[in-house]
Design a protein around this motif. Structure first.
Motif, short mmCIF file in Angstrom:
data_model
loop_
_atom_site.label_atom_id
_atom_site.label_comp_id
_atom_site.label_asym_id
_atom_site.label_seq_id
_atom_site.Cartn_x
_atom_site.Cartn_y
_atom_site.Cartn_z
N LYS A 56 -41.19 -27.40 -2.39
CA LYS A 56 -39.92 -27.14 -1.72
C LYS A 56 -39.40 -28.31 -0.91
O LYS A 56 -38.27 -28.29 -0.48
CB LYS A 56 -40.08 -25.90 -0.84
N VAL A 57 -40.23 -29.33 -0.69
CA VAL A 57 -39.71 -30.45 0.09
C VAL A 57 -39.33 -31.68 -0.73
O VAL A 57 -39.00 -32.72 -0.17
CB VAL A 57 -40.67 -30.89 1.22
N SER A 58 -39.43 -31.56 -2.05
CA SER A 58 -38.85 -32.66 -2.83
C SER A 58 -38.12 -32.10 -4.02
O SER A 58 -38.41 -30.99 -4.47
CB SER A 58 -39.92 -33.67 -3.25
N SER A 59 -37.14 -32.83 -4.49
CA SER A 59 -36.33 -32.34 -5.60
C SER A 59 -37.17 -32.29 -6.86
O SER A 59 -38.02 -33.15 -7.09
CB SER A 59 -35.13 -33.26 -5.82
N TYR A 60 -36.90 -31.32 -7.69
CA TYR A 60 -37.63 -31.13 -8.91
C TYR A 60 -37.53 -32.37 -9.80
O TYR A 60 -36.45 -32.89 -10.04
CB TYR A 60 -37.09 -29.92 -9.67
N GLY A 61 -38.68 -32.82 -10.28
CA GLY A 61 -38.68 -33.95 -11.22
C GLY A 61 -38.53 -35.30 -10.55
O GLY A 61 -38.42 -36.32 -11.20
N GLU A 62 -38.52 -35.32 -9.21
CA GLU A 62 -38.33 -36.58 -8.52
C GLU A 62 -39.61 -37.04 -7.85
O GLU A 62 -40.40 -36.23 -7.37
CB GLU A 62 -37.24 -36.42 -7.44
N PHE A 63 -39.82 -38.34 -7.79
CA PHE A 63 -40.85 -38.93 -6.97
C PHE A 63 -40.54 -38.60 -5.51
O PHE A 63 -39.38 -38.59 -5.14
CB PHE A 63 -40.85 -40.44 -7.19
N PRO A 64 -41.46 -38.35 -4.60
CA PRO A 64 -42.91 -38.36 -4.81
C PRO A 64 -43.46 -37.06 -5.39
O PRO A 64 -42.86 -36.01 -5.22
CB PRO A 64 -43.44 -38.56 -3.39
N THR A 65 -44.60 -37.17 -6.03
CA THR A 65 -45.30 -36.03 -6.60
C THR A 65 -45.91 -35.18 -5.49
O THR A 65 -46.08 -35.67 -4.37
CB THR A 65 -46.46 -36.54 -7.46
N PRO A 66 -46.27 -33.94 -5.77
CA PRO A 66 -46.90 -33.09 -4.75
C PRO A 66 -48.08 -33.77 -4.05
O PRO A 66 -48.19 -33.69 -2.82
CB PRO A 66 -47.36 -31.88 -5.57
N SER A 67 -48.93 -34.46 -4.79
CA SER A 67 -50.10 -35.01 -4.11
C SER A 67 -49.70 -36.15 -3.17
O SER A 67 -50.34 -36.37 -2.14
CB SER A 67 -51.18 -35.44 -5.11
N LYS A 68 -48.62 -36.86 -3.51
CA LYS A 68 -48.10 -37.87 -2.58
C LYS A 68 -47.50 -37.19 -1.36
O LYS A 68 -47.61 -37.68 -0.25
CB LYS A 68 -47.00 -38.71 -3.26
N VAL A 69 -46.85 -36.05 -1.56
CA VAL A 69 -46.28 -35.31 -0.43
C VAL A 69 -47.39 -34.92 0.55
O VAL A 69 -47.24 -35.07 1.76
CB VAL A 69 -45.50 -34.07 -0.92
N VAL A 70 -48.51 -34.45 0.01
CA VAL A 70 -49.61 -34.08 0.87
C VAL A 70 -50.13 -35.31 1.63
O VAL A 70 -50.43 -35.25 2.81
CB VAL A 70 -50.76 -33.43 0.07
N ARG A 71 -50.19 -36.43 0.95
CA ARG A 71 -50.67 -37.62 1.63
C ARG A 71 -49.70 -38.04 2.76
O ARG A 71 -50.12 -38.39 3.85
CB ARG A 71 -50.85 -38.78 0.64
N ILE A 72 -48.40 -37.95 2.48
CA ILE A 72 -47.40 -38.28 3.51
C ILE A 72 -47.58 -37.34 4.71
O ILE A 72 -47.59 -37.78 5.87
CB ILE A 72 -45.97 -38.15 2.93
#
Lengths: 498, 498, 498
Positions: free
Chosen positions: A412-428
């Motif tokens: 829900k915090v990044s647009s579908y199909g766009e960078f960053p990936t979920p695992s990058k989101v968790v790292r951020i």
């Protein structure tokens, strides 16, 4: 015309045109054209194309077959830009002569006993397997076998694949003396999943079999790099083995349950993983493959920086990484930038090979490359900053005892199909905080973990415990101790979140 | 054999076979075959293929390079069905001679000073840019440069692309005198997103670089048509410019924030937009490109109806539209039908070029075309009527002051992957009512607006306000004043709906 | 050189090289090369390629056109490995001679009057249509028409397509005497949806038209197999018929509303369905197509087991099935395993043809096949057991009167993109219970039904009732009486679940 003896394929040049020589060699391949019959010969020094002709479209020397060992007298000719032989006489070798020749060919396929780039116990222990891998790969190249590298589409997977690619392609070019051969005999295919997906297996298999039928090709050698999920890979390899394809597996992920290593070793032609010799995932695929590349091709160029790049991406922190970092001649800061640019670009490149584009991204030449990375990084930085703004707003933190629990809804915090990936989101999200903390990223059918300074926490253990407690949730996953993924069927989400 | 002078490439015909002539020309391209070396020559009137031969596969005239200007004596020969030259002598031109020739070639690339189809201040103001665009495109055609048109996959985007396609293809055919050349030197690629998606950029780039390597092609010219989101296009063009590709951008959307025009003008080789000369989006891409097509190729055929078609689709209502409507010789009613059939068909065609199918859809010949549109329209009408039934049931209307607020959940009233698209659903919903009204269509990560008779409402302003108020929602979007889209991350949906 | 008469194309062999013969034949195709003009001739016994030459690239015999009937004197020559004719003289036939020749060609296209594999009233009633289908398909093969089979990607659809494929390919090979012809003149394309999706229609159409333009091919014959949704297929065929393609439809699903059969019969060149002659869906496509295959090619091999396989997959239980089961020489148990392996593999193969892989899966040869199925089945069994564990936990059962209502949320109990499919999940769930029961599987935009021993229940009736009650829900679907699908727009889900 004079007859010579003791000539080798690798020695033939323009001055031999019109001469006849006798060779002992193996028949690697036979193809019938509408004109002559083509024989691909291997004398242990190089391949040579030779033609046999009875009448147009008719198979010449029908008693000579693929994999036979023969003595043949060839008239050297030039066809277009390439030298080839015309078969004058051909006969099968005796058993003794055959054995001598087999030894000679095997010798050619033997890897170079190059020293490793760094000194480490891991490499000493992996050495026998690495030499075997190099020999299998060299044999494939020298015996006209197509090679398919399937690798994880992350920075480490790419680094490993590129290292081997840079060893293989020059040998293919030299062996075939043709520009298109590097496209005909070598393919690289990124896998977005961290395993060889069954649909990919069937698509690859379907293509390979159809191409084989149409163009009469050999069965390929398949090399899997950095594709961690051993259980799923076993399914994949089982399917490939129904067609007797050769498979080499190179990985640095925890192989999980006991018995997995034995299973995959029994199936695959070779399984290389630091865990097999008592080490852990910090010796990444980029490191293993760079050392392997040097055994395959002693003249391989432009790969020394790949171990440090891959190590940076996968958070290696052991001695080996420090040594490779020094060799790379890059700063850790630049490698961080380089690695995230690779993540960014390859996220959008997806399953495409894009060989030339990737060659530039992985530093075709050093001069332009820093410039390229800096330009790409501008965009990456902006994307990450934007996501950070959203994460800061929507992250939920709870403190239990002295541990922070950090929760973020990845989808829900990044647009579908766009960078960053979920695992990058968790790292951020994880990097916004300090100290003892457990970050979890929530998706429709999985949870991503990242943990700091919480000794008793182990993703793999958690996965295994939940598996036993809730078999009906079809739980899968794992990864490293402090970072990994827990996958389940969507209906079980609520229950597992508790 | 006699030697002639003052012959031009465009004048050579069968009666010249066996004669020798001397030409001044530019080396556009050099390719080494397994036989002779191929030189592609350009004397400012046409291209000519010439061969140089030393020995099989060896580079002839190694001191002559791409982009050199030379004087060469050619023996005219016929190879298969085509005339070509055999190089007898060749030498570089002096600086003076070179400059004269450059002028001559530039002259050939100059567009035709055709009058515009209609009289309007917009075109007068856009004229210098249109002439420049025509010259760049003509140069590409005459100098063997592949052209890639990337266009929005809606009726306006298609109309613009088809207009240019119909100017380009006949010139490529003539220039190369070969049937396959129109597939080798020209590609059209529809973009479902209203911008050049980064994954598309990398896929295109990857393909271009691989093809370039395999077939030794030139860098392409890329033309972007009707791809409104200027910020995303800037990212795309930046990536293309790392490879120095030429890029022309043709658009009619509001370029948004100040500074955007300057940014894109600095990056792209040309940026054409009515907004740059003080006009608005009612002068659509179909109109701009049709006029451009006539400058590229004075004999371009079958494009006069495209401006009215595109204008109908994009709800143009100014004088210019009325004039184009008259020229089109169609009724507004038929164009409405035509436009919605294009929407319907291209929705299912997605990212595929399907050149021949599209040629029929955009009226290959007038006789069969009306029939085709009527048949397709039968299906479209039915689909729309079905959706209308659902929309009537599920639309929610609220009256605040004298304005109707019309709400529809787009993703829930039509089947996944089926026509009509969400924005069409909003239009259907909007058209059910009359008077002052604001329609909003709700999706997972965006809201579509359509507004009538509510003066103070402006989608772009709303987008900008929300961006400032809620930076963490990663809001994007915009469009026209009374119709547009607001995009955000899913987590922010509730908050924004308030 | 002597001139002979009364030779037939099918009789020409190497000993005729250098001789001249006169033939009466039809011009099936004409292609201009850069050298001679190529004429594809058909004398009712076989095709023959003949060349006409005036000057390089110039059209020879310009007054002779495609579809003309001619008398021509040919000099027999060998080009590469193939025999062909060189046209010495050629002239059009008189009307009388033409008619005789047409009869002769038609005769060649006539199917073989083979007996059916089993005796049944259904086949007797379908016979005239089957003979017509065989004739259309034979004509396509013998007249150089490309054939495209579009089939449902389930076990029955595959079985039907493979039966016909095994009849067609040997005839194409023989007719063209070339290895690549079976790829040029025949394609099989699985459809994941149980109908010819409009986007597939446009993609196929786009490809066909582009290939036709580039390689000057004939319009194809399209055969639809097991694609149940007649309404959607009508839309598809309407679009194909705008280009006058021939279309044969073979199906065994309930055609639904009255009038549907008339509509599709009017559109398609042939519509074959047991329902048309008073029978039901238990005579599956695998049965129909296997019998058709034997009419197309009397020497067709390796297809006798396909009817029983398809019948097993589609739960056939009538006499016909029992007879086919016997012929198959397999046990019901093995066929169950075989069928589920086909489901499993083809689920991951998706829209790809993978001709060679499928050939193995459908038993290229009997010896290795059982082994292959057993190996694949190991994986399938495990997947199904896992799903069963999840279904057991999450299934909801309610008893109303003496009927069990079994509810399962399909999308939530299996991982996205993984086998088993929702309809398999419903079957697993259904099979957990016994006695009178109605199982429903719930998806975002549809409900899947499976019913046992509840006489009054009929999926098709339910669909029709709801359609009338709730037209705004855009309800579609149906299937068999006791198993089928109800599709709707997501917004109507709650209301319909009631």
């Amino acid at each position: 015309m004079i007859k010579f003896k003791n000539k080798l394929f690798s020695m033939i040049n323009e001055s031999d045109i019109g001469n006849k020589y006798t060779f002992k060699c193996k028949i690697e391949d036979i193809k019938q054209t509408s004109g002559p019959t083509i024989f691909i010969l291997n004398d242990g020094t190089s391949l040579l194309k030779a033609t046999g002709f009875i009448s147009a479209g008719e198979r010449a020397f029908p008693d000579i077959n693929k994999k036979d060992f023969v003595e043949t007298e060839l008239l050297i000719k030039k066809r277009k830009t390439k030298l080839e032989g015309e078969i004058v006489t051909i006969k099968k070798l005796t058993k003794n002569e055959t054995n001598t020749l087999i030894k000679k060919i095997k010798q050619k396929n033997k890897p170079f006993q190059t020293e490793f780039l760094i000194e480490t116990e891991i490499l000493n222990k992996l050495k026998p397997e690495l030499l075997k891998a190099a020999e299998i790969i060299r044999s494939a190249i020298f015996e006209n076998t197509p090679i398919l590298i399937k690798h994880h589409a992350d920075c480490d997977g790419y680094s490993g694949a590129i290292a081997i690619e840079r060893a293989i392609i020059p040998l293919i070019r030299k062996n075939h003396n043709s520009q298109k051969s590097e496209f005909n005999f070598y393919t690289r295919s990124p896998s977005m999943a961290p395993f060889y997906e069954y649909s990919d297996v069937l698509r690859d298999l379907g293509n390979i079999l159809d191409v084989k039928k149409k163009f009469d090709k050999k069965n390929p050698l398949i090399i899997l790099i950095d594709l961690g999920n051993i259980k799923k890979n076993i399914l994949a390899i089982k399917r490939l083995k129904m067609y007797d394809f050769k498979v080499i597996v190179i990985d640095h992920h925890d192989p999980g349950e006991k018995g997995n290593i034995e299973k995959i070793k029994k199936l695959a032609d070779l399984y290389i993983n630091p865990f097999c010799v008592g080490f852990d995932s910090s010796f990444v695929c980029g490191m293993i493959c760079t050392e392997l590349a040097r055994l395959i091709n002693e003249n391989v160029k432009n790969i020394e920086f790949l171990p440090a790049l891959a190590g940076t991406a996968d958070k290696s922190d052991k001695d080996e990484f420090t040594k490779y970092l020094k060799i790379s001649e890059y700063s850790k800061e630049f490698l961080e930038k380089f690695a995230i640019c690779v993540d960014f670009e390859t996220y959008y490149i997806k399953y495409q090979e894009s060989r030339e584009l990737i060659e530039d991204l992985f530093r075709r030449n050093k001069i332009n490359h820093e410039n390229l990375i800096n330009k790409i990084y501008e965009q990456v930085k902006q994307k990450i900053q934007e996501t950070q703004t959203a994460v800061e707003k929507y992250v939920e933190v709870q403190k239990i005892d002295d541990i922070k629990f950090i929760k973020i809804d990845c989808e829900k915090v990044s647009s579908y199909g766009e960078f960053p990936t979920p695992s990058k989101v968790v790292r951020i999200s994880h990097d916004l905080f300090k100290g003892k903390r457990i970050s979890i990223g929530i998706l429709q059918d999985s949870i991503i973990f990242r943990v700091n300074e919480v000794e008793k926490f182990d993703v793999n253990e958690l996965v295994n415990d939940l598996k036993k407690q809730k078999p009906y949730a079809l739980i899968e996953g794992g990864g490293h101790k402090f970072a990994g993924t827990l996958k389940f069927i969507p209906v079980a989400k609520k229950e597992i979140l508790k």
